[in-house]
Write an enzyme that holds these catalytic residues in place. Sequence first.
Site, PDB file in Angstrom:
ATOM      1  N   SER A 134      50.935  34.840  37.227  1.00  0.00           N
ATOM      2  CA  SER A 134      50.209  35.095  38.468  1.00  0.00           C
ATOM      3  C   SER A 134      48.753  35.357  38.097  1.00  0.00           C
ATOM      4  O   SER A 134      48.158  34.598  37.325  1.00  0.00           O
ATOM      5  CB  SER A 134      50.842  36.279  39.213  1.00  0.00           C
ATOM      6  OG  SER A 134      50.161  36.538  40.419  1.00  0.00           O
ATOM      7  N   TYR A 148      43.293  30.659  46.528  1.00  0.00           N
ATOM      8  CA  TYR A 148      43.881  31.026  45.224  1.00  0.00           C
ATOM      9  C   TYR A 148      44.456  32.436  45.297  1.00  0.00           C
ATOM     10  O   TYR A 148      45.587  32.677  44.864  1.00  0.00           O
ATOM     11  CB  TYR A 148      42.827  30.927  44.120  1.00  0.00           C
ATOM     12  CG  TYR A 148      43.390  31.236  42.751  1.00  0.00           C
ATOM     13  CD1 TYR A 148      44.065  30.254  42.028  1.00  0.00           C
ATOM     14  CD2 TYR A 148      43.245  32.498  42.185  1.00  0.00           C
ATOM     15  CE1 TYR A 148      44.592  30.529  40.778  1.00  0.00           C
ATOM     16  CE2 TYR A 148      43.766  32.782  40.935  1.00  0.00           C
ATOM     17  CZ  TYR A 148      44.440  31.796  40.239  1.00  0.00           C
ATOM     18  OH  TYR A 148      44.976  32.084  38.992  1.00  0.00           O
ATOM     19  N   LYS A 152      48.518  33.545  44.845  1.00  0.00           N
ATOM     20  CA  LYS A 152      48.999  34.501  43.849  1.00  0.00           C
ATOM     21  C   LYS A 152      49.601  35.748  44.509  1.00  0.00           C
ATOM     22  O   LYS A 152      50.553  36.339  43.972  1.00  0.00           O
ATOM     23  CB  LYS A 152      47.859  34.884  42.896  1.00  0.00           C
ATOM     24  CG  LYS A 152      47.384  33.719  42.024  1.00  0.00           C
ATOM     25  CD  LYS A 152      48.518  33.079  41.232  1.00  0.00           C
ATOM     26  CE  LYS A 152      48.023  32.018  40.265  1.00  0.00           C
ATOM     27  NZ  LYS A 152      49.098  31.411  39.467  1.00  0.00           N
TER      28      LYS A 152
END
Length: 272
Positions: A134, A148, A152
């Site tokens: 992650s 992004y 995650k």
Amino acid sequence: MSKIILITGASRGFGKIWARALLQRGDKVVATARNLADLTDLVQEFGEAVFPVQLDVNDRAAAFAAVNKAKNHFGRIDVLINNAGFGLFGAIEETTEQQARAQMETNFFGLLWVTQAIVPIMRAQQSGHIIQVSSVLGLVALPVLGLYNASKYAVNGLTETLATEVKDFGINVSLIEPNGFSTDWSGASAFQTEAMEIYAPVKKAFADGAPADTWGNPATTADAVLSLIDAENPPLHFLLGKVAYPMVKQAYAERLADFDKWEAISVAAHGH
């Protein structure tokens, strides 16, 4: 006893560094990549200890086929390192639907498909370690990385849940949460939105706000990852790099302060 490790996204960056470190100490590695030519150097150096598999993690059926091929080849899979992913840089308003979907397809859904494929194998073995790569940005958000960050955060939520579901099957689950490192993540592997001038000050402040030593050296992460793999009781959350811990500590302290400030109103909303 050597371990069998499956690493997605082993063509470059963390994936290749960790694959080489594992092979050098005598483990066997199933290395996946979109392009098998990117794994030629590993095959030439380590021979039959590395099993190259072509895989686009966005293809669910291909993910299941690749994992089963790996299991049939080596007989078991002890560790999965779900590493495939990329960075999308740009403001949320700038992001196209195609870019947003592509980011989630690889970083979240690709990871999910490989996870779903590996769990039945490890469940049958009654052992295994699922390691999801992650980011510290799955715990703390930064500007101009909105999609992004979201991918995650989704990986973290999925993985925290997974850990509670597979614990009784003898499967350990960990999240590697790196701060920024000088890999292709922010270079050749990165994608950019089409810039809107209105966000230029935000982007400049983000770029100018990082000290010179913010970016870690990816080559020095191998020992930490080997320690995680070898741990008898590995942690669920494993921060990587010297920037991650103070960053998370500050963010969580601020969250707790907000929770405390609004506690009375929050509790009153319960109704009884």
